[in-house]
Design an enzyme around this catalytic site. Structure first.
Site, PDB file in Angstrom:
ATOM      1  N   PRO A  10      22.407  32.479  29.364  1.00 32.33           N
ATOM      2  CG  PRO A  10      22.980  30.314  28.766  1.00 32.33           C
ATOM      3  CD  PRO A  10      21.795  31.181  29.046  1.00 32.33           C
ATOM      4  CG  ASN A  11      27.925  32.200  27.894  1.00 35.04           C
ATOM      5  OD1 ASN A  11      28.798  32.104  28.763  1.00 35.04           O
ATOM      6  ND2 ASN A  11      27.372  31.141  27.343  1.00 35.04           N
ATOM      7  NE  ARG A  18      28.555  34.931  24.072  1.00 33.56           N
ATOM      8  CZ  ARG A  18      27.331  34.498  23.894  1.00 33.56           C
ATOM      9  NH1 ARG A  18      26.316  35.277  24.163  1.00 33.56           N
ATOM     10  NH2 ARG A  18      27.110  33.294  23.461  1.00 33.56           N
ATOM     11  CE1 TYR A  23      25.375  36.430  20.031  1.00 36.25           C
ATOM     12  CE2 TYR A  23      27.655  35.922  20.613  1.00 36.25           C
ATOM     13  CZ  TYR A  23      26.388  35.498  20.261  1.00 36.25           C
ATOM     14  OH  TYR A  23      26.129  34.156  20.132  1.00 36.25           O
ATOM     15  CG  ASN A  74      18.965  36.528  23.748  1.00 33.25           C
ATOM     16  OD1 ASN A  74      19.035  35.312  23.484  1.00 33.25           O
ATOM     17  ND2 ASN A  74      19.849  37.411  23.303  1.00 33.25           N
ATOM     18  CB  ALA A  77      23.544  28.388  24.748  1.00 33.63           C
ATOM     19  CG  ASP A  87       7.940  21.597  29.572  1.00 34.41           C
ATOM     20  OD1 ASP A  87       7.472  21.598  28.419  1.00 34.41           O
ATOM     21  OD2 ASP A  87       8.415  20.581  30.109  1.00 34.41           O
ATOM     22  CD  GLU A  98      13.035  32.204  20.183  1.00 39.57           C
ATOM     23  OE1 GLU A  98      11.890  31.705  20.008  1.00 39.57           O
ATOM     24  OE2 GLU A  98      14.075  31.625  19.819  1.00 39.57           O
ATOM     25  CG  HIS A 100      17.789  34.488  19.081  1.00 33.69           C
ATOM     26  ND1 HIS A 100      18.284  33.833  20.186  1.00 33.69           N
ATOM     27  CD2 HIS A 100      16.605  33.912  18.784  1.00 33.69           C
ATOM     28  CE1 HIS A 100      17.434  32.893  20.533  1.00 33.69           C
ATOM     29  NE2 HIS A 100      16.409  32.919  19.707  1.00 33.69           N
ATOM     30  CB  ILE A 101      22.116  39.878  19.771  1.00 33.48           C
ATOM     31  CG1 ILE A 101      21.526  40.302  21.129  1.00 33.48           C
ATOM     32  CG2 ILE A 101      23.050  40.941  19.205  1.00 33.48           C
ATOM     33  CD1 ILE A 101      22.533  40.298  22.267  1.00 33.48           C
ATOM     34  CB  SER A 102      23.762  36.636  16.233  1.00 32.26           C
ATOM     35  OG  SER A 102      23.277  35.434  16.834  1.00 32.26           O
ATOM     36  NE  ARG A 107      26.288  32.771  15.432  1.00 39.78           N
ATOM     37  CZ  ARG A 107      26.370  32.937  16.753  1.00 39.78           C
ATOM     38  NH1 ARG A 107      25.379  33.518  17.422  1.00 39.78           N
ATOM     39  NH2 ARG A 107      27.434  32.513  17.398  1.00 39.78           N
TER      40      ARG A 107
END
Ligand code: DQA
Length: 148
Positions: A10-11, A18, A23, A74, A77, A87, A98, A100-102, A107
Site C-alpha cells: 500500500p501507498n 509521498r 522515499y 516490498n 505497511a 502465511d 524483502e 524496504h526503500i527506507s 524509524r
C-alpha cells in the site's frame, strides 16, 4: 529464463510524491522500468504489481506458486501487520527477498518488526529504490545456484 515477481504494498503507488525526504523522488514506474531492464540483462522476466489491498498481494503470491522462480516484495505497511501475507509466502518455496526503500530500523519502533522477515531469505532496507535491483540480483543468483 525464469519469472520473478516484484510485489509492492500500500501507498507505493504514490512513490515520488509521498514523503520524498524518506522515499525519494523516483516513481514506481521508474522502479518498474529499471527492474525490467535489469531482469532482461540477467536473462529473466519480471511481473511487477502494486496494490493497496492485502488480498490482491496474497492472490499474486498464490499465482507466483504456479509460475515464479522468486519473489522480491516490498509489503510496505503490511510488513508490520500481515500474518496473512506471511502465511501466503510460507506456501511459496523459491527465494523471497524483502525490500524496504527506507531504513525501517531508524524509524518508529512499530516499523522494527516484520512478519515477512520470518519467511524472507534476505532483507534489504535503507538503500533507496536501488534495493529492488539488489533484490532481483540476489534472486537471480539463488535461481542460478538452485539450477547448478
Ligand atoms: C516501506 C517501510 C514501511 O514501514 C512503510 O509502511 C512503507 C514503505 C519502505 O519501503 O521503506 O510504506 O516498506
Amino acid at each position: 529464463m525464469s519469472l520473478i515477481f516484484v510485489l509492492n504494498g500500500p501507498n507505493l503507488n504514490l512513490l515520488g510524491k509521498r514523503q520524498p525526504h524518506i522515499y525519494g523522488t523516483e516513481t514506481l514506474a521508474d522502479v518498474e522500468r529499471d527492474c525490467r531492464a535489469l531482469a532482461a540483462e540477467l536473462g529473466h522476466e519480471i511481473r511487477f504489481h502494486q496494490s493497496n489491498r492485502e488480498y490482491e498481494i496474497i492472490d499474486w503470491i498464490h499465482e507466483a506458486r504456479e509460475v515464479a522462480a522468486g519473489i522480491v516484495i516490498n509489503p510496505a505497511a503490511f510488513t508490520h501487520t500481515s500474518v496473512a501475507i506471511l502465511d501466503a509466502l510460507n506456501t511459496f518455496e523459491p527465494p523471497v527477498i524483502e525490500v524496504h526503500i527506507s531504513n525501517v530500523h531508524k524509524r518508529e519502533s512499530f516499523r522494527h518488526h516484520s512478519y515477512v522477515s520470518l519467511r524472507a531469505d534476505g532483507v534489504i532496507a535503507g538503500l533507496g529504490t536501488q534495493g529492488y535491483l539488489l533484490g532481483i540480483r540476489r534472486v537471480a543468483t539463488l535461481i542460478a545456484a538452485a539450477a547448478s
